[in-house]
Design a protein around this motif. Structure first.
Motif, PDB file in Angstrom:
ATOM      1  N   GLU A 106       6.647  -6.559  -2.454  1.00 48.56           N
ATOM      2  CA  GLU A 106       5.446  -6.176  -1.367  1.00 48.56           C
ATOM      3  C   GLU A 106       6.205  -5.587  -0.278  1.00 48.56           C
ATOM      4  O   GLU A 106       5.537  -4.649   0.334  1.00 48.56           O
ATOM      5  CB  GLU A 106       4.881  -7.475  -0.949  1.00 48.56           C
ATOM      6  CG  GLU A 106       3.936  -8.320  -1.768  1.00 48.56           C
ATOM      7  CD  GLU A 106       3.356  -9.439  -1.189  1.00 48.56           C
ATOM      8  OE1 GLU A 106       2.190  -9.250  -0.709  1.00 48.56           O
ATOM      9  OE2 GLU A 106       4.208 -10.572  -1.161  1.00 48.56           O
ATOM     10  N   ARG A 147       6.290  -1.597   0.447  1.00 46.20           N
ATOM     11  CA  ARG A 147       5.151  -0.533   1.269  1.00 46.20           C
ATOM     12  C   ARG A 147       5.997  -0.104   2.642  1.00 46.20           C
ATOM     13  O   ARG A 147       5.443   0.765   3.219  1.00 46.20           O
ATOM     14  CB  ARG A 147       3.850  -1.567   1.403  1.00 46.20           C
ATOM     15  CG  ARG A 147       3.214  -1.638  -0.008  1.00 46.20           C
ATOM     16  CD  ARG A 147       1.875  -2.463   0.036  1.00 46.20           C
ATOM     17  NE  ARG A 147       1.081  -2.487  -0.848  1.00 46.20           N
ATOM     18  CZ  ARG A 147       0.028  -1.591  -1.471  1.00 46.20           C
ATOM     19  NH1 ARG A 147      -0.057  -0.644  -0.393  1.00 46.20           N
ATOM     20  NH2 ARG A 147      -0.551  -1.912  -2.581  1.00 46.20           N
ATOM     21  N   CYS A 186       8.810   2.237  -2.707  1.00 41.96           N
ATOM     22  CA  CYS A 186       7.981   1.826  -4.025  1.00 41.96           C
ATOM     23  C   CYS A 186       8.086   2.589  -5.211  1.00 41.96           C
ATOM     24  O   CYS A 186       8.211   4.010  -5.041  1.00 41.96           O
ATOM     25  CB  CYS A 186       6.609   1.665  -3.593  1.00 41.96           C
ATOM     26  SG  CYS A 186       6.193   0.391  -2.431  1.00 41.96           S
ATOM     27  N   TYR A 242       3.403   1.679  -8.171  1.00 43.46           N
ATOM     28  CA  TYR A 242       3.392   0.238  -7.582  1.00 43.46           C
ATOM     29  C   TYR A 242       1.989  -0.107  -7.382  1.00 43.46           C
ATOM     30  O   TYR A 242       1.467  -1.251  -7.965  1.00 43.46           O
ATOM     31  CB  TYR A 242       4.177   0.118  -6.344  1.00 43.46           C
ATOM     32  CG  TYR A 242       4.124  -1.019  -5.589  1.00 43.46           C
ATOM     33  CD1 TYR A 242       4.741  -2.134  -5.938  1.00 43.46           C
ATOM     34  CD2 TYR A 242       2.969  -1.320  -4.465  1.00 43.46           C
ATOM     35  CE1 TYR A 242       4.415  -3.510  -5.450  1.00 43.46           C
ATOM     36  CE2 TYR A 242       2.849  -2.458  -4.010  1.00 43.46           C
ATOM     37  CZ  TYR A 242       3.599  -3.652  -4.435  1.00 43.46           C
ATOM     38  OH  TYR A 242       3.512  -4.791  -3.747  1.00 43.46           O
ATOM     39  N   SER A 243       1.125   0.502  -6.885  1.00 39.17           N
ATOM     40  CA  SER A 243      -0.419   0.305  -6.563  1.00 39.17           C
ATOM     41  C   SER A 243      -0.922   0.009  -7.843  1.00 39.17           C
ATOM     42  O   SER A 243      -2.035  -0.785  -7.684  1.00 39.17           O
ATOM     43  CB  SER A 243      -0.994   1.541  -5.642  1.00 39.17           C
ATOM     44  OG  SER A 243      -0.529   1.517  -4.352  1.00 39.17           O
ATOM     45  N   ASN A 265       0.533  -8.559  -2.879  1.00 42.27           N
ATOM     46  CA  ASN A 265       0.848  -7.105  -3.082  1.00 42.27           C
ATOM     47  C   ASN A 265       0.296  -6.357  -1.763  1.00 42.27           C
ATOM     48  O   ASN A 265      -0.550  -5.252  -1.938  1.00 42.27           O
ATOM     49  CB  ASN A 265       0.296  -6.581  -4.350  1.00 42.27           C
ATOM     50  CG  ASN A 265       0.820  -7.319  -5.330  1.00 42.27           C
ATOM     51  OD1 ASN A 265       1.838  -7.778  -5.325  1.00 42.27           O
ATOM     52  ND2 ASN A 265      -0.053  -7.754  -6.402  1.00 42.27           N
ATOM     53  N   GLY A 266       0.542  -6.992  -0.432  1.00 43.87           N
ATOM     54  CA  GLY A 266       0.072  -6.415   0.598  1.00 43.87           C
ATOM     55  C   GLY A 266      -1.473  -6.372   0.700  1.00 43.87           C
ATOM     56  O   GLY A 266      -2.097  -5.684   1.794  1.00 43.87           O
TER      57      GLY A 266
END
Length: 264
Positions: A54, A57, A62, A66-67, A107-108
């Protein structure tokens, strides 16, 4: 360089393994984890070590996927629990309610909102059922919205379900207050921000705050001549307090909602 990057992205769509990354490495880690990395292209267009935790970001390193490989999941909370009883009897204290976390953020994703709320309260009887709390001076007040929740039976055994006294309203002109009132920004204490010097406020006296014998609310100032300085304190923040002077007693309050309170 831009052309090269676009070509690499197109290549990734046709042959994802060409760029490697989080998905191929099977990595997706919470928090900051320097061991959570892969080999491939980073979002800043550098090839080499890229990360799948995480924290990437924030650090900007990243992996390109990643997203997609680690989709953000927001915090999801459940319903509020019922309000607890007052923490103590016969003195100003607090009640509390809480709500559970149904899904932790990942994950943010959006963080959890407050999971606990506290509000001021005052109970009028001891655990043995003895009446108490009506000798309090100064006047203790809270937002008029609390009157919708308060029940006579729960707050004072001195009032039966047959009691139908209409109560009364006191109007006061606020003379002074501490700066702590304006600093309140918690959801259930934000009403204190509307207390202002020089403003006329309405304070409703209703059961169970009303003494069952005198049919009066403690600290109402009804016996003052209008020149006497009276003291009040906000329930929920003992540092929010001040003085006011009686204007008049009326049958029903007619102040704006933000300037309407109740004795508690």
């Amino acid at each position: 360089m831009r052309t090269l990057w676009m070509a690499l992205c197109a290549l990734a769509r046709l042959w994802p393994g060409a760029l490697a990354g989080c998905a191929e490495a099977g990595r997706c880690c919470p928090g900051r984890d320097p061991t959570c990395f892969a080999r491939g292209w980073r979002l800043d267009r550098v090839y080499g070590t890229c990360f799948c935790d995480e924290a990437c970001r924030l650090t900007g390193d990243c992996c390109f996927d990643y997203s997609r490989a680690c989709p953000a999941r927001p915090c999801i909370v459940g319903e509020w629990s019922p309000w607890s009883g007052c923490a103590d009897q016969c003195k100003p204290t607090a009640r509390v309610r809480r709500r559970p976390v149904r899904q932790e953020p990942l994950n943010g994703g959006a963080p959890c909102p407050p999971l606990e709320e506290r509000a001021g309260c005052l109970e009028y009887s001891t655990p043995e059922g003895q009446d108490c709390g009506h000798s309090f001076v100064p006047a203790f007040i809270t937002t008029s919205a609390f009157n919708k929740e308060r029940t006579r039976q729960a707050a004072s055994p001195q009032w039966s379900t047959d009691t139908e006294d209409a109560g009364y309203c006191m109007e006061f002109k606020t003379e002074s207050l501490t700066p702590h009132c304006a600093m309140e920004n918690r959801p259930l204490t934000r009403w204190m921000q509307y207390l202002r010097e020089g403003y006329t406020v309405c304070v409703d006296c209703q059961p169970p705050a009303m003494n069952s014998m005198s049919l009066r609310c403690s600290g109402d100032g009804l016996d003052s001549d209008g020149n006497q300085t009276l003291h009040w304190q906000a329930i929920g923040n003992p540092r929010c307090q001040g003085t006011w002077k009686k204007v008049r007693r009326v049958d029903q309050c007619s102040c704006p909602a933000v300037h309407s309170f109740i004795f508690i």
